[in-house]
Enzyme design. Sequence first.
Site, mmCIF file in Angstrom:
data_model
loop_
_atom_site.group_PDB
_atom_site.id
_atom_site.type_symbol
_atom_site.label_atom_id
_atom_site.label_comp_id
_atom_site.label_asym_id
_atom_site.label_seq_id
_atom_site.Cartn_x
_atom_site.Cartn_y
_atom_site.Cartn_z
ATOM 1 N N ILE A 46 0.830 -1.210 0.000
ATOM 2 C CA ILE A 46 0.000 0.000 0.000
ATOM 3 C C ILE A 46 0.863 1.258 0.000
ATOM 4 O O ILE A 46 0.593 2.214 -0.733
ATOM 5 C CB ILE A 46 -0.938 -0.001 1.227
ATOM 6 C CG1 ILE A 46 -1.893 -1.191 1.169
ATOM 7 C CG2 ILE A 46 -1.728 1.303 1.302
ATOM 8 C CD1 ILE A 46 -2.740 -1.359 2.407
ATOM 9 N N CYS A 47 1.933 1.264 0.824
ATOM 10 C CA CYS A 47 2.756 2.466 0.913
ATOM 11 C C CYS A 47 3.471 2.743 -0.411
ATOM 12 O O CYS A 47 3.680 3.910 -0.771
ATOM 13 C CB CYS A 47 3.767 2.330 2.048
ATOM 14 S SG CYS A 47 4.865 0.905 1.900
ATOM 15 N N THR A 48 3.817 1.698 -1.144
ATOM 16 C CA THR A 48 4.443 1.889 -2.459
ATOM 17 C C THR A 48 3.450 2.503 -3.427
ATOM 18 O O THR A 48 3.772 3.440 -4.168
ATOM 19 C CB THR A 48 4.959 0.541 -3.007
ATOM 20 O OG1 THR A 48 5.923 0.002 -2.105
ATOM 21 C CG2 THR A 48 5.596 0.711 -4.378
ATOM 22 N N ASN A 51 2.526 6.320 -2.071
ATOM 23 C CA ASN A 51 3.525 7.376 -1.894
ATOM 24 C C ASN A 51 4.879 7.138 -2.552
ATOM 25 O O ASN A 51 5.583 8.101 -2.852
ATOM 26 C CB ASN A 51 3.774 7.599 -0.386
ATOM 27 C CG ASN A 51 2.514 7.957 0.361
ATOM 28 O OD1 ASN A 51 1.810 8.890 -0.017
ATOM 29 N ND2 ASN A 51 2.202 7.207 1.411
#
Length: 466
Positions: A46-48, A51
């Site tokens: 998700i963070c990739t 953001n």
Amino acid sequence: QRCIYFGKPLLESGTLGTKGNVQVVIPHQSESYGSSRDPPEKAIPICTLKNFPNAIEHTIQWARDDFEGIFKQTPDDAACYLTDPQAFKERLAQQPTTAAGTARGVSESLTGGRPKSIDDCVKWGRERFQELFHNNIKQLLFNFPLDQVTASGEPFWSGAKRAPKPLEFDPKDPLHLSFVRSAAKLRAFNFGIEMSRPLSDGEVSRIAASVRVREFEPKSGVKIAVAEGEAEQQQQGEAAGDGDASSYSLPPLEMVGENVTLAAAEFEKDDDSHMEYITACSNLRAANYAIPPSDQHQTKLIAGKIIPAIATTTSLVTGLVCLELYKLLQGKKMDQHKNGFVNLALPFFGFSEPIPAPVRKYKEHEWTLWSFFNIDGQTMTLEKFITHFKDKYDLEVSMVSCGVAMIHSSFGAQSPEKMKMTMKDLAEKVAKVPIGEKQKFLVFEVCCNDSDGEEVEVPSVRLRVR
């Protein structure tokens, strides 16, 4: 499931590029097709996605998620709210993680954010550009400046983390205009606004250039997850606050007005307007992070998860299926059949015998996944049904269901009227299962306990009703 019910063999096969497989399912001998599951696809963290993208696949998936949320889910939610406000609010209360965001999207769609003309849609597309490719990037850089270092002294923006750059809208840039135009067309579709003429680049440029966007002001206290674990914790933390009914509000129907038309856009890879948005959105995101862009054809392959079929793989798998078909027709034993797994790119050819169906035992009784309790119950009542299991198998029936409805449970209130009803009537009147004129059997699922109160896994019941 139908092969199991009718006791028929199944030859399952598939291809994926250079990969192929064949599985043989033999009645009453081997495992069924549903006995095993394919491993889940590797998901992008998700963070990739949110953001720190570093490949075009990341930006395309991000664009797909944006399309799904803005042009499908939000109009769907708004339409559900208009149809039954109370039911919608009850559903929101059961979804604490997304309740506030959902309510915010519905409010914006039904009140001040609702477009009245195609010009309003173009202006919305321009503002959407500013939010996604300028403001959000500036907020990220506010949280993590370009000179930020980690606890170990290493530069934060290094390795897989590409330092982003906010984009300034250019009314002469074809990619910028493509995003605004495609977003405006999808927005118009959502709200039932007819387009009397195609949107030219000049018209889109003129309307977009007239929009006065707000100057970006960084927000303090915004948390941005850096690792996957942090992203999951952040979602759980948001759930606690978002679930509070006071943290969001929905507009009264009186404020919405009448004749509101809403239509969700189901993503279709063969729809050029959909692919124009995905391609423009993905490539602008890629421009933020200095990732090489992709054309619409390549974007379509990735977004639609299209893997071209290869004739050699298909012909090989077809041949393997035919070989197993000959064995079935000749009545060969199970150990003479072979499941096949191939990858022509390596090359790899692997064969294995079908796995035998596991046998479950209870006292002197044995059954497999192919087994059924066959009962002639044209006039059998629920009371006699329960007694049948006690007398024949020494099993206590704790629960009986038909279709998706539970028709009996030992831990619930016992109705004498229900115990006297036939199983057929219970299926029709309680479970609401339609019975065709020529249908001879009904399938019931039962949960049973032995004399010690331990649960015993038993087959389904096939009850003859005609």
